[in-house]
Design a protein around this motif. Structure first.
Motif, PDB file in Angstrom:
ATOM      1  N   ILE A  31       0.834  -1.221   0.000  1.00 48.36           N
ATOM      2  CA  ILE A  31       0.000   0.000   0.000  1.00 48.36           C
ATOM      3  C   ILE A  31       0.858   1.256   0.000  1.00 48.36           C
ATOM      4  O   ILE A  31       0.670   2.158  -0.831  1.00 48.36           O
ATOM      5  N   ARG A  32       1.802   1.343   0.919  1.00 47.25           N
ATOM      6  CA  ARG A  32       2.626   2.545   1.047  1.00 47.25           C
ATOM      7  C   ARG A  32       3.379   2.863  -0.234  1.00 47.25           C
ATOM      8  O   ARG A  32       3.531   4.035  -0.610  1.00 47.25           O
ATOM      9  N   THR A  33       3.856   1.837  -0.923  1.00 48.72           N
ATOM     10  CA  THR A  33       4.670   2.047  -2.122  1.00 48.72           C
ATOM     11  C   THR A  33       3.876   2.666  -3.274  1.00 48.72           C
ATOM     12  O   THR A  33       4.466   3.174  -4.224  1.00 48.72           O
ATOM     13  N   GLU A  34       2.542   2.646  -3.185  1.00 45.57           N
ATOM     14  CA  GLU A  34       1.705   3.225  -4.224  1.00 45.57           C
ATOM     15  C   GLU A  34       1.506   4.730  -4.049  1.00 45.57           C
ATOM     16  O   GLU A  34       0.986   5.397  -4.932  1.00 45.57           O
ATOM     17  N   PHE A  35       1.923   5.264  -2.902  1.00 45.95           N
ATOM     18  CA  PHE A  35       1.796   6.701  -2.690  1.00 45.95           C
ATOM     19  C   PHE A  35       2.900   7.432  -3.443  1.00 45.95           C
ATOM     20  O   PHE A  35       4.040   6.943  -3.521  1.00 45.95           O
ATOM     21  N   PRO A  36       2.614   8.593  -4.009  1.00 45.03           N
ATOM     22  CA  PRO A  36       3.622   9.338  -4.776  1.00 45.03           C
ATOM     23  C   PRO A  36       4.873   9.635  -3.957  1.00 45.03           C
ATOM     24  O   PRO A  36       4.790  10.103  -2.813  1.00 45.03           O
ATOM     25  N   GLY A  37       6.031   9.313  -4.504  1.00 48.41           N
ATOM     26  CA  GLY A  37       7.304   9.635  -3.869  1.00 48.41           C
ATOM     27  C   GLY A  37       7.643   8.812  -2.647  1.00 48.41           C
ATOM     28  O   GLY A  37       8.646   9.081  -1.976  1.00 48.41           O
ATOM     29  N   ALA A  38       6.858   7.784  -2.346  1.00 50.90           N
ATOM     30  CA  ALA A  38       7.089   6.997  -1.138  1.00 50.90           C
ATOM     31  C   ALA A  38       8.426   6.265  -1.156  1.00 50.90           C
ATOM     32  O   ALA A  38       9.007   6.007  -0.094  1.00 50.90           O
ATOM     33  N   THR A  39       8.919   5.942  -2.349  1.00 51.16           N
ATOM     34  CA  THR A  39      10.204   5.235  -2.433  1.00 51.16           C
ATOM     35  C   THR A  39      11.389   6.177  -2.230  1.00 51.16           C
ATOM     36  O   THR A  39      12.526   5.723  -2.129  1.00 51.16           O
ATOM     37  N   LEU A  40      11.117   7.493  -2.154  1.00 54.19           N
ATOM     38  CA  LEU A  40      12.192   8.473  -2.012  1.00 54.19           C
ATOM     39  C   LEU A  40      12.401   8.921  -0.564  1.00 54.19           C
ATOM     40  O   LEU A  40      13.297   9.700  -0.275  1.00 54.19           O
ATOM     41  N   HIS A  41      11.566   8.428   0.355  1.00 57.39           N
ATOM     42  CA  HIS A  41      11.733   8.773   1.773  1.00 57.39           C
ATOM     43  C   HIS A  41      11.384   7.561   2.630  1.00 57.39           C
ATOM     44  O   HIS A  41      10.805   6.577   2.133  1.00 57.39           O
ATOM     45  N   THR A  42      11.743   7.608   3.899  1.00 59.00           N
ATOM     46  CA  THR A  42      11.499   6.473   4.798  1.00 59.00           C
ATOM     47  C   THR A  42      10.355   6.717   5.768  1.00 59.00           C
ATOM     48  O   THR A  42      10.107   5.899   6.646  1.00 59.00           O
TER      49      THR A  42
END
Length: 360
Positions: free
Chosen positions: A244-255
Motif C-alpha cells: 500500500i505505502r509504495t503506491e503513494f507518490p514519492g514513497a520510495t524516495l523517503h522512509t
C-alpha cells in the motif's frame, strides 16, 4: 536555542508586547473623522477585544519563549506559515484541540484586521481545518472509548478493505488511516514521535515481528520507548509497508512511515486531521491523537490496579503521578462496575424480592 519542548503556555501581557505591536493594536480601535479614517476593528465588542488580545499575546509569548520574537519586525511579517504550523504543533501536544482552534482563530482575526490588504487565505484555510477537527473538552468522556473496541473496529476495517483490490487512492488512504489508528492504540506515543516514525529506524521487522522503538533523544521526557506490534495487526502492517505505502507518490524516495499524497510524509497537522476524520467514521466520535494515550492508560488501569504502573511505563512517564493525574479515567468506571456487580448478585439471589410485573 529553541525551547519549544519546555513551553509553559503563558502569553505576554499587553504591556509587555513589543512597541510596534502595541502601536498597531491601538490603531485597530482608532476613532477618527472622515479625513483620518477609523480603525478596522472599532466594531469589536469589549469582550472580543479582550479575547483576541489574549490569543495574540499567547502567540507573542510562544515566539519569545522559542527565541523567534523579532521585536523590530512588523507583526504580520512574523506570521509565516512554517512558524504558525510549528506553534500549532506545540499547542496540540499541550491542550485540547478546541483550545488550539480558539488561539488560531484569534491570531487570524487580528491579522485580518491589521493588514486586510495581505492575502491571508492560507491562514484562513488552516483555521477552517482546525474548526472541523476541534472537539469541545466537555465531550472528553465521549472520546474515551474502550481500547479493545477501538482496536477490534480498526482490524475489522482493515479486513474489509483487504477484501477489495485496493486499486484506488481513496481505498489506499483508508487502509493507511486504519493502520494508523490501530498502531496509535497499541503504541500510544506522542504525535511528534508518531509523525516521525521511519521504516528501518523506528519501525523495524525482526524475526517476523514488527517493533517500534524511539530512543531517548527523540522523546519528550528523554525516556526510550519500545513497543511490539500485536500479532493480529502484523499482517496488515506488513501489507501496508510492502504494497500500500509504495503506491503513494514519492514513497520510495523517503522512509517516513505515513506516506502522503503529495510526495512527502504526512505532517503532524495532517495526521491529526486524518485521525479525527477516520475515528469519527469508524467509531462515531472524533478522537484526537493525544486521546489515544488516555484510552490506553485507562484500559490498563481498568484491567488491574497493579497495571497503573505499566500504564506509566507505556506512556513514557517518569512520574506515576503524571499518569494518574492526566490520563487515567478508570476510577469512576471501576467503582461503578463494583456497584453493578453487587446489584447483579442481589438480583440473582432467590431470597431477594423481585418486583411484581403487571400484566399488560
Amino acid at each position: 536555542m529553541n525551547r519549544k519542548a519546555n513551553w509553559h503556555g503563558k502569553g505576554l501581557p499587553q504591556d509587555q508586547w513589543p512597541t510596534v505591536d502595541q502601536t498597531e493594536w491601538q490603531g485597530l480601535f482608532r476613532i477618527g473623522d472622515i479625513f483620518d479614517g477609523m480603525g478596522t476593528a472599532v466594531s469589536w465588542r469589549s469582550q472580543t477585544r479582550k479575547t483576541n488580545a489574549k490569543h495574540y499575546g499567547h502567540w507573542l509569548g510562544w515566539l519569545r519563549y522559542t527565541d523567534r520574537l523579532d521585536t523590530d519586525a512588523q507583526p504580520w511579517d512574523r506570521v509565516q506559515e512554517d512558524c504558525v504550523r510549528e506553534y500549532l504543533k506545540t499547542e496540540m501536544e499541550r491542550v485540547a484541540s478546541v483550545t488550539v482552534y480558539g488561539r488560531l482563530r484569534g491570531l487570524t482575526s487580528v491579522m485580518l484586521k491589521m493588514r486586510p490588504d495581505i492575502d491571508w487565505q492560507w491562514l484562513q484555510d488552516l483555521t477552517n481545518r482546525f474548526k472541523g477537527w476541534s472537539t469541545p473538552s466537555r465531550d472528553h468522556r465521549a472520546r474515551i472509548l474502550p481500547a479493545d473496541q477501538i482496536y477490534s473496529r480498526a482490524l475489522a476495517q482493515l479486513a474489509r478493505l483487504s477484501a477489495s483490490d485496493l486499486n484506488t487512492p481513496t481505498l489506499r488512504i483508508a487502509y493507511r488511516d486504519a493502520v494508523m489508528l490501530a498502531i496509535a492504540i497499541t503504541c500510544p506515543v506522542r504525535l511528534r514521535n508518531f509523525t516521525q516514525t521511519r521504516l528501518g529506524q523506528e519501525l523495524v521487522l525482526r524475526n517476523s515481528c514488527w517493533h517500534l522503538t524511539f530512543d531517548d533523544a527523540s522523546t519528550k521526557n528523554g525516556a526510550t520507548l519500545k513497543f511490539h506490534i500485536p500479532a493480529t495487526l502484523e499482517p496488515y502492517v506488513s501489507h501496508y509497508v510492502d504494497y500500500i505505502r509504495t503506491e503513494f507518490p514519492g514513497a520510495t524516495l523517503h522512509t517516513g512511515l505515513w506516506a502522503g499524497s503529495k510526495g512527502a510524509p504526512l505532517s503532524e497537522i495532517s495526521i491529526y486531521g486524518r485521525m479525527m476524520i477516520t475515528s469519527k467514521k469508524l467509531f462515531g466520535v472524533a478522537i484526537n491523537p493525544h486521546a489515544f494515550r488516555t484510552i490506553a492508560a485507562t484500559f490498563l488501569a481498568e484491567a488491574s490496579v497493579k497495571d497503573v504502573y505499566h500504564a506509566s511505563r507505556l506512556l513514557g512517564h517518569r512520574d506515576l503521578k503524571t499518569t494518574e493525574d492526566h490520563y487515567i479515567r478508570a476510577s469512576q468506571l471501576t467503582a461503578s462496575r463494583k456497584v453493578n456487580r453487587v446489584l447483579e448478585e442481589l438480583a440473582a439471589d432467590p431470597s431477594t424480592k423481585q418486583p411484581h410485573r403487571r400484566n399488560k
